[in-house]
Design an enzyme around this catalytic site. Structure first.
Site, PDB file in Angstrom:
ATOM      1  N   CYS A  98       0.865  -1.178   0.000  1.00 35.50           N
ATOM      2  CA  CYS A  98       0.000   0.000   0.000  1.00 35.50           C
ATOM      3  C   CYS A  98       0.903   1.229   0.000  1.00 35.50           C
ATOM      4  CB  CYS A  98      -0.978  -0.018   1.170  1.00 35.50           C
ATOM      5  SG  CYS A  98      -0.235  -0.050   2.817  1.00 35.50           S
ATOM      6  N   TRP A  99       0.477   2.322   0.595  1.00 37.74           N
ATOM      7  CA  TRP A  99       1.263   3.561   0.518  1.00 37.74           C
ATOM      8  C   TRP A  99       2.559   3.475   1.319  1.00 37.74           C
ATOM      9  CZ3 TRP A  99       2.186   7.558  -2.270  1.00 37.74           C
ATOM     10  CH2 TRP A  99       2.769   8.711  -1.739  1.00 37.74           C
TER      11      TRP A  99
END
Length: 362
Positions: A98-99
């Site tokens: 993810c981020w």
């Protein structure tokens, strides 16, 4: 006893892509479009609309309420994603990011892990990948020798690169990656990618190539549309041996008309592009070009644009290149003679021992 979910560094992921079967980007759809690791598939744990909703709850209610709704959204989304993964065997090896390698990838990885799949999470997420790319990209570029195709607009350089790749040459189509033909009139109906996605594609293409063989590029300015060619690569390009392609104005005009069909089908877009040339061309010439657009006189327009706009710009740009040889061509045609010359030109000794010659427009 709960098993441990393994993590993977960005270096491990990019240097050994065979360590996984599927790379899952758990970020939202807009984050994915902005940039992602090439080859990753997007399965958002939270989509754009849900992220906005949760952010509003954080600000207007409290963090606990926001987290409850976030968990609800995430579980519903993960359940939907699972329906597409039910046919995977026990040995399916997904990697999730993810981020920052936090809650979104962690929540999806936990479910996959508890099912029994050997899932791994990218440590530091997308941000770690981006940081790693920026660190190693300059050194990767330095591993390669490059060869350039240069020549006036309409000589078919981009099309030749495509044909060369089919014949085993190592090529990178920068204009294809940038989704732009490299001039004020070179845009397409659809927008260019982001700078980061352009760089990601470029990095991965180059990393997959053999540094013991030259890589062919088309001569470009430092910007392609709104995107910047990485500085390290641009400096290598202008110092690399270049082969100048030569073709007549008539042949190039006909070729240009053929490849700019999309502009002819959208005259309004063509008018806007021509109007943008007013800071470089006399007002009377702009008016004449616009009249030819209205009249559908595309060949006449192509000839004039080449003679008065593109060719002078090309001649001005050539002083920065190391043009070592030239060859007459039929625009966009990889003839046996050109193939032979390209094969010769790949040898470093051949390229640097030629007397540098100025590129001319015929």
């Amino acid at each position: 006893m709960r098993r441990h979910i393994q993590i993977l560094s960005a270096a491990e992921l990019l240097e050994a892509p065979d360590v996984y079967d599927t790379l899952i980007d758990a970020r939202s759809e807009s984050e994915y479009v902005h940039d992602h690791i090439p080859g990753a598939v997007n399965h958002p744990v939270l989509n754009d609309r849900q992220r906005i909703s949760i952010g509003t709850l954080y600000k207007q209610v409290d963090s606990f309420t926001a987290r409850k709704h976030g968990a609800q959204f995430a579980n519903l989304n993960i359940a939907r994603h699972l329906t597409g993964w039910m046919d995977h065997a026990r040995d399916w090896r997904p990697v999730v990011y993810c981020w920052r390698g936090g809650q979104r990838s962690g929540s999806l990885a936990l479910v996959l892990h508890e099912i029994g799949w050997p899932v791994r999470v990218l440590s530091g997420g997308y941000k770690a990948y981006r940081r790693y790319l920026q660190q190693v990209f300059p050194a990767l570029i330095e591993q390669f020798e490059f060869r350039l195709l240069t020549g006036p607009t309409g000589s078919g350089k981009t099309e030749l690169l495509t044909q060369m790749a089919a014949h085993g040459f190592q090529t990178i189509d920068l204009e294809g990656l940038a989704h732009h033909r490299g001039s004020l009139l070179g845009g397409y109906r659809t927008p260019q990618p982001t700078q980061k996605w352009f760089e990601s594609q470029l990095f991965h293409q180059l990393a997959a190539m053999d540094p013991n063989r030259p890589v062919w590029l088309e001569s470009e300015s430092s910007k392609i549309g709104q995107l910047h060619v990485p500085e390290q690569l641009f400096q290598c390009m202008v110092s690399s041996p270049a082969l100048a392609l030569e073709a007549s104005l008539d042949a190039r005009s006909a070729f240009l008309r053929a490849i700019y069909q999309d502009m002819q089908e959208d005259p309004d877009r063509f008018r806007v592009a021509i109007a943008a040339l007013q800071f470089r061309q006399p007002r009377q010439m702009i008016s004449q070009w616009l009249e030819w657009v209205d009249a559908g006189q595309w060949l006449r327009l192509s000839e004039s644009l080449l003679a008065l706009h593109y060719d002078p710009a090309y001649r001005r740009s050539q002083h920065r290149l190391h043009v070592c040889d030239s060859m007459p061509v039929t625009p966009g045609v990889l003839s046996p003679e050109l193939m032979h010359r390209l094969e010769q030109f790949e040898h470093h000794e051949h390229a640097i021992t030629q007397t540098s010659i100025p590129a001319t427009d015929h």
